[in-house]
Structure formats: C-alpha cells, structure tokens
Design a protein around this motif. Structure first.
Motif, mmCIF file in Angstrom:
data_model
loop_
_atom_site.group_PDB
_atom_site.id
_atom_site.type_symbol
_atom_site.label_atom_id
_atom_site.label_comp_id
_atom_site.label_asym_id
_atom_site.label_seq_id
_atom_site.Cartn_x
_atom_site.Cartn_y
_atom_site.Cartn_z
ATOM 1 N N TYR A 1 0.518 -1.562 0.020
ATOM 2 C CA TYR A 1 0.049 0.086 0.100
ATOM 3 C C TYR A 1 0.677 1.167 -0.500
ATOM 4 C CZ TYR A 1 -2.814 3.820 1.437
ATOM 5 O OH TYR A 1 -3.576 5.035 0.939
ATOM 6 N N GLY A 2 1.669 1.456 0.765
ATOM 7 C CA GLY A 2 2.546 2.122 0.754
ATOM 8 C C GLY A 2 4.330 2.204 0.060
ATOM 9 N N SER A 3 4.494 1.144 -0.778
ATOM 10 C CA SER A 3 5.488 1.429 -1.231
ATOM 11 C C SER A 3 4.833 1.453 -2.686
ATOM 12 C CB SER A 3 6.487 0.265 -0.484
ATOM 13 O OG SER A 3 5.138 -0.959 -1.709
ATOM 14 N N ALA A 4 3.645 0.874 -3.613
ATOM 15 C CA ALA A 4 3.518 0.617 -4.730
ATOM 16 C C ALA A 4 2.261 1.070 -4.958
ATOM 17 C CB ALA A 4 3.314 -0.938 -4.897
ATOM 18 N N GLU A 5 1.398 1.324 -4.294
ATOM 19 C CA GLU A 5 0.042 2.173 -4.313
ATOM 20 C C GLU A 5 -0.341 3.390 -4.579
ATOM 21 O OE1 GLU A 5 -3.317 -0.114 -2.589
ATOM 22 O OE2 GLU A 5 -2.311 -1.767 -2.877
ATOM 23 N N VAL A 6 0.269 3.897 -3.752
ATOM 24 C CA VAL A 6 0.684 5.031 -2.789
ATOM 25 C C VAL A 6 0.871 6.418 -4.349
ATOM 26 C CG1 VAL A 6 -0.536 5.350 -0.876
ATOM 27 C CG2 VAL A 6 2.387 5.218 -1.555
ATOM 28 N N ILE A 7 1.930 5.200 -4.972
ATOM 29 C CA ILE A 7 2.150 5.933 -6.269
ATOM 30 C C ILE A 7 1.020 6.135 -7.296
ATOM 31 C CG2 ILE A 7 4.445 5.881 -8.280
ATOM 32 C CD1 ILE A 7 5.659 6.053 -4.926
#
Length: 319
Positions: free
Chosen positions: A146-152
C-alpha cells in the motif's frame, strides 16, 4: 528538451528549474522503463513525474546504504530526517529545503495538491524495509505494498488527470502500482535474497513445499528447484490477475495520459513474459526486456501520444 518541458510546466525560478533537472537525471539513470514511458506524456506533465520518482529514489538510496556498512539506526535516522524535512516544507510552509530533490517534490505536491499523508504512507513502508525481511501472508505483503506501490498510483492521478471523479479511478491506479511492484518482486527474487529479503507470501510458498531455506538453496546453487518453479508459476498468475484488474483504469484517464500508462503497463507485463520464457530460471539471469522490443512498444505508444496531443487543446491548471 528539459528546458522546454519546464517552460511548459510553468517552472520559472532558476533554482527550482535546476531541482527538476536533477530529478530528471535520476529518473533517466535508474528508472529506464519508467523514464521511457514518461516520454509519452505531454511536456508539461513530465517534470512532476520526474520529481515523484526522484523522491522515491532518494528513500531507496537510504535503504540501499546498508550495503555500504550503514547501521539500521543510521538509516532510520536518515528516513526520519527526510520525513521531517518534507513535512516542514510541505505542511508547515517553512522556507524551502536546500535539497533539490525535496524542493522539486514539494513544488509538485503543491501544484497538484498531492496530500502529505501519501508521502507519509510511502515512508512508513520504506521504514518497514529496515526490519521486515519476510511476509507471512498476502495480507502482510499488501500492507507493505500500500505504501510502497499503491500510493504512487494515487500521487500520479492528479498529474495524469481523469475523466471520472478521482476516487473512482483510484483503485485502478493502486492496482497498477501494485502490479508493477509484484513484477519487480518476481524478477528480483535472487537479488532480494542477497539482501536478506523475501517479498513473496510465505504461506502461499508453503503450499508448494517452499520456504526461505529452499529459496536460499536456489540462490546459492544458481538453479530453480521444481517446487520453487511451481510456486513462482502461481505468483506469476496472480500478478497477471492484478494487471487485468488495473487495465480498465486506463480509459478513466485523460486521453493525453493514456498512451504513457498503457505503454508502461505493456513494458512491465513483458517482464512477466520474459520470466515465463526463461522457464522461471531467475537465479541465473535477470529477466529484462531488450532494447529492440522496448523500442517497438514505445514507438506504438509514441504514435498514440502524438495523436492525443493533437486532439488535446486543454492547458494545465496550476494551483
């Protein structure tokens, strides 16, 4: 070229122009597939994307410093400092940071109203990388992604623009970011093991009789054991499903942004195809898409991008 992009983006201050230039250099050097796709965006969109990449790379560089003998405490301190400096500039509106990467990403966040919480979630996942080396199940891995890919994906949406309410397109943007990262996890199993990390759900591997020790054996013996191959085939299929979930979101973007995103999706999915073509022998070679194949995919995207720009008569709306 970069000067015309900055002009189109409305970036006038000399120091800020140099900051964006630095981000573009970082993107071109370390994110070759991503950088190639960004060339299909309209010139005014590109500097902001380079800034987001530059910031993500800055955090990655802190994590990679462990290979240079830096302690976890030192890395944690550097990530905390990065977070505090970003917060001070972006939220407290105090004088800009002298770090050009931070200066560019703060300017981008303000122009496109990208919330601080997305950067905070990203940095939280980066901190996980300092202490978490294995993921017991997909739910745990999803929390990291979630933090490392989705928020991008969420950060990119205001730059790309949508023809539907942003919240409607957000799940698809998140899925695309996740698909890209899952592809990297499969491609980089061997490299990640060398760093002591496994980014595959342990319970799903266990179904095939695979554990960390067996993966380490494959790493040391430079071969893919049969049980590991079966587990990788399953992970490969799951990643293909995430691409299928993400694909409908392309039609929700502004037409001028679609060629870029579709090209990025095609290029990354070809990495999956390459892994399969290697019969999952990922411990002997890194699955990459050759320059000729990348050029063919990019050429098709370039044609669509030019057509979209000709049709597009809108101007960027700066905040």
């Amino acid at each position: 070229m970069i000067g015309s992009e900055l002009d189109a983006a409305g970036v006038r201050q000399p120091e800020l122009r140099e900051a964006y230039r630095r981000c573009r250099v970082v993107n071109a050097r370390y994110g070759k597939t991503f950088f190639l796709a960004t060339r299909l965006l309209a010139p005014y969109q590109r500097p902001a994307v380079h800034a987001l990449y530059g910031f993500a790379r800055r955090a990655d560089d802190i994590l990679d410093d462990r290979d240079a003998g830096r302690s976890i405490d030192q890395q944690t301190s550097e990530l905390t400092s990065l977070s505090n400096r970003l917060f001070t500039s972006l939220v407290d509106h105090e004088p800009g940071d002298d770090d050009p990467i931070l200066a560019a990403v703060v300017d981008t966040a303000r122009r496109y109203d990208i919330g601080w919480e997305l950067f905070d979630d990203f940095l939280a996942s980066m901190r996980m990388d300092l202490t978490v080396t294995d993921y017991p199940d997909r739910r745990a891995l999803e929390r990291y992604m979630y933090g490392s890919a989705e928020v991008i994906g969420f950060q990119m949406l205001p730059i790309l623009g949508t023809i539907v309410p942003r919240e409607e397109a957000a799940p698809y943007a998140a899925a695309l970011g996740k698909a890209f990262q899952l592809t990297n996890f499969l491609r980089d199993v061997d490299e990640d093991l060398a760093r002591g990390r496994v980014y595959l759900p342990a319970d799903e591997l266990a179904v095939h009789g695979v554990d960390r020790d067996l993966l380490v054996w494959c790493h040391e013996n430079r071969r893919t054991e049969a049980r590991v191959r079966a587990a990788l085939i399953e992970q490969h299929a799951r990643t293909r499903e995430v691409y299928a979930q993400a694909y409908p979101g392309i039609a929700m973007l502004q037409p001028i942004s679609r060629p870029c995103v579709e090209t990025a999706l095609n290029l990354y999915s070809k990495i999956l195809s390459r892994i399969e073509a290697l019969d999952f022998e990922i411990f002997t070679q890194r699955a990459t898409v050759g320059t000729p194949q990348r050029a063919v995919v990019a050429a098709g995207g370039l044609g669509r991008a030019w057509a979209a720009r000709i049709r597009d008569r809108s101007q960027p709306r700066w905040r």
